[in-house]
Design a protein around this motif. Structure first.
Motif, PDB file in Angstrom:
ATOM      1  N   UNK A   1       0.636  -1.218  -0.156  1.00 58.28           N
ATOM      2  CA  UNK A   1      -0.094  -0.320  -0.301  1.00 58.28           C
ATOM      3  C   UNK A   1       0.717   0.838   0.224  1.00 58.28           C
ATOM      4  N   UNK A   2       1.928   1.230   1.283  1.00 58.24           N
ATOM      5  CA  UNK A   2       3.336   2.279   0.901  1.00 58.24           C
ATOM      6  C   UNK A   2       4.622   1.671   1.323  1.00 58.24           C
ATOM      7  N   UNK A   3       5.338   2.850   1.344  1.00 59.73           N
ATOM      8  CA  UNK A   3       6.555   2.312   1.407  1.00 59.73           C
ATOM      9  C   UNK A   3       7.683   3.253   1.899  1.00 59.73           C
ATOM     10  N   UNK A   4       8.135   3.004   1.873  1.00 59.40           N
ATOM     11  CA  UNK A   4       9.465   4.220   2.866  1.00 59.40           C
ATOM     12  C   UNK A   4      11.053   3.680   2.727  1.00 59.40           C
ATOM     13  N   UNK A   5      11.685   4.564   2.142  1.00 60.76           N
ATOM     14  CA  UNK A   5      12.929   4.376   2.470  1.00 60.76           C
ATOM     15  C   UNK A   5      13.268   4.895   3.830  1.00 60.76           C
ATOM     16  N   UNK A   6      14.550   4.472   4.727  1.00 61.42           N
ATOM     17  CA  UNK A   6      14.391   4.806   6.382  1.00 61.42           C
ATOM     18  C   UNK A   6      15.959   4.131   5.884  1.00 61.42           C
TER      19      UNK A   6
ATOM     20  N   UNK B   1      14.368  -6.699  11.571  1.00 64.88           N
ATOM     21  CA  UNK B   1      13.451  -7.191  11.240  1.00 64.88           C
ATOM     22  C   UNK B   1      13.112  -8.492  10.914  1.00 64.88           C
ATOM     23  N   UNK B   2      13.916  -9.380  10.289  1.00 60.02           N
ATOM     24  CA  UNK B   2      14.299 -11.122   9.580  1.00 60.02           C
ATOM     25  C   UNK B   2      14.253 -11.525  10.327  1.00 60.02           C
ATOM     26  N   UNK B   3      14.990 -11.055  11.791  1.00 61.23           N
ATOM     27  CA  UNK B   3      15.440 -12.005  12.982  1.00 61.23           C
ATOM     28  C   UNK B   3      14.072 -12.144  13.942  1.00 61.23           C
ATOM     29  N   UNK B   4      14.371 -10.849  14.258  1.00 64.42           N
ATOM     30  CA  UNK B   4      12.812 -10.848  15.535  1.00 64.42           C
ATOM     31  C   UNK B   4      11.447  -9.585  15.405  1.00 64.42           C
ATOM     32  N   UNK B   5      11.124  -9.686  14.032  1.00 65.53           N
ATOM     33  CA  UNK B   5       9.621  -8.653  13.435  1.00 65.53           C
ATOM     34  C   UNK B   5       9.978  -7.846  14.080  1.00 65.53           C
ATOM     35  N   UNK B   6      10.277  -7.074  14.390  1.00 65.32           N
ATOM     36  CA  UNK B   6      10.494  -6.014  14.753  1.00 65.32           C
ATOM     37  C   UNK B   6      12.062  -5.069  14.632  1.00 65.32           C
ATOM     38  N   UNK B   7      12.277  -3.486  14.224  1.00 63.28           N
ATOM     39  CA  UNK B   7      12.996  -3.060  14.041  1.00 63.28           C
ATOM     40  C   UNK B   7      13.156  -1.659  14.402  1.00 63.28           C
ATOM     41  N   UNK B   8      14.054  -0.838  14.764  1.00 64.07           N
ATOM     42  CA  UNK B   8      13.909   0.892  14.535  1.00 64.07           C
ATOM     43  C   UNK B   8      13.630   1.200  14.113  1.00 64.07           C
ATOM     44  N   UNK B   9      13.785   0.856  12.168  1.00 66.81           N
ATOM     45  CA  UNK B   9      13.121   0.945  11.323  1.00 66.81           C
ATOM     46  C   UNK B   9      11.679   1.438  11.050  1.00 66.81           C
ATOM     47  N   UNK B  10      10.705   0.288  11.478  1.00 62.53           N
ATOM     48  CA  UNK B  10       8.817   0.000  12.003  1.00 62.53           C
ATOM     49  C   UNK B  10       8.971   0.832  12.205  1.00 62.53           C
ATOM     50  N   UNK B  11       9.328   0.916  13.805  1.00 59.06           N
ATOM     51  CA  UNK B  11       8.917   1.745  14.756  1.00 59.06           C
ATOM     52  C   UNK B  11       8.846   3.597  13.894  1.00 59.06           C
ATOM     53  N   UNK B  12      10.254   3.923  13.490  1.00 60.22           N
ATOM     54  CA  UNK B  12      10.164   5.371  13.102  1.00 60.22           C
ATOM     55  C   UNK B  12       9.336   5.653  12.244  1.00 60.22           C
ATOM     56  N   UNK B  13       9.088   5.161  11.319  1.00 67.84           N
ATOM     57  CA  UNK B  13       7.538   4.571  10.559  1.00 67.84           C
ATOM     58  C   UNK B  13       6.962   4.616  11.298  1.00 67.84           C
ATOM     59  N   UNK B  14       5.977   4.007  12.081  1.00 65.42           N
ATOM     60  CA  UNK B  14       5.112   4.365  12.855  1.00 65.42           C
ATOM     61  C   UNK B  14       4.564   5.206  13.583  1.00 65.42           C
ATOM     62  N   UNK B  15       6.012   5.707  14.202  1.00 63.98           N
ATOM     63  CA  UNK B  15       5.823   7.331  14.990  1.00 63.98           C
ATOM     64  C   UNK B  15       5.955   7.966  14.157  1.00 63.98           C
ATOM     65  N   UNK B  16       6.444   8.584  13.344  1.00 63.39           N
ATOM     66  CA  UNK B  16       6.238   9.178  12.007  1.00 63.39           C
ATOM     67  C   UNK B  16       5.346   9.358  11.086  1.00 63.39           C
ATOM     68  N   UNK B  17       4.280   8.502  11.065  1.00 63.76           N
ATOM     69  CA  UNK B  17       2.820   8.332  11.036  1.00 63.76           C
ATOM     70  C   UNK B  17       1.742   8.198  11.319  1.00 63.76           C
ATOM     71  N   UNK B  18       2.258   7.992  12.780  1.00 64.22           N
ATOM     72  CA  UNK B  18       1.238   7.798  13.750  1.00 64.22           C
ATOM     73  C   UNK B  18       0.518   6.385  14.025  1.00 64.22           C
ATOM     74  N   UNK B  19       0.627   5.836  13.463  1.00 64.31           N
ATOM     75  CA  UNK B  19       0.535   4.339  13.472  1.00 64.31           C
ATOM     76  C   UNK B  19      -0.413   3.731  14.656  1.00 64.31           C
ATOM     77  N   UNK B  20      -0.617   2.387  14.795  1.00 60.64           N
ATOM     78  CA  UNK B  20      -0.560   2.045  16.550  1.00 60.64           C
ATOM     79  C   UNK B  20      -0.011   0.897  16.301  1.00 60.64           C
TER      80      UNK B  20
END
Length: 66
Positions: free
Chosen positions: A15-20, A47-66
């Motif tokens: 749906x959307x993508x960002x380069x972080x 993300x491949x190992x933990x299914x979470x990372x700083x990059x995803x957190x950054x995008x979520x916070x910058x776009x007000x995702x839950x």
């Protein structure tokens, strides 16, 4: 392909993508994607190992995702 199959296939589409930018190497960028089904993913190793990372957190916070 019927209507419902088309909808199911669309859920995996981007749906959307960002380069972080990497925090440790400013020459490296990671792709964070938001799929139509609401999943958000990153192509970094963390993300491949933990299914979470700083990059995803950054995008979520910058776009007000839950």
């Amino acid at each position: 392909m019927d209507f419902f199959t088309s909808i199911a296939d669309m859920n995996d589409c981007v749906q959307n993508q960002w380069d972080v930018q990497s925090k440790s190497d400013p020459d490296v960028y990671y792709k964070v994607v938001l799929k139509f089904n609401g999943e958000i993913e990153c192509d970094c190793k963390g993300f491949k190992y933990r299914s979470e990372c700083w990059h995803v957190t950054h995008v979520k916070e910058a776009n007000n995702f839950d």
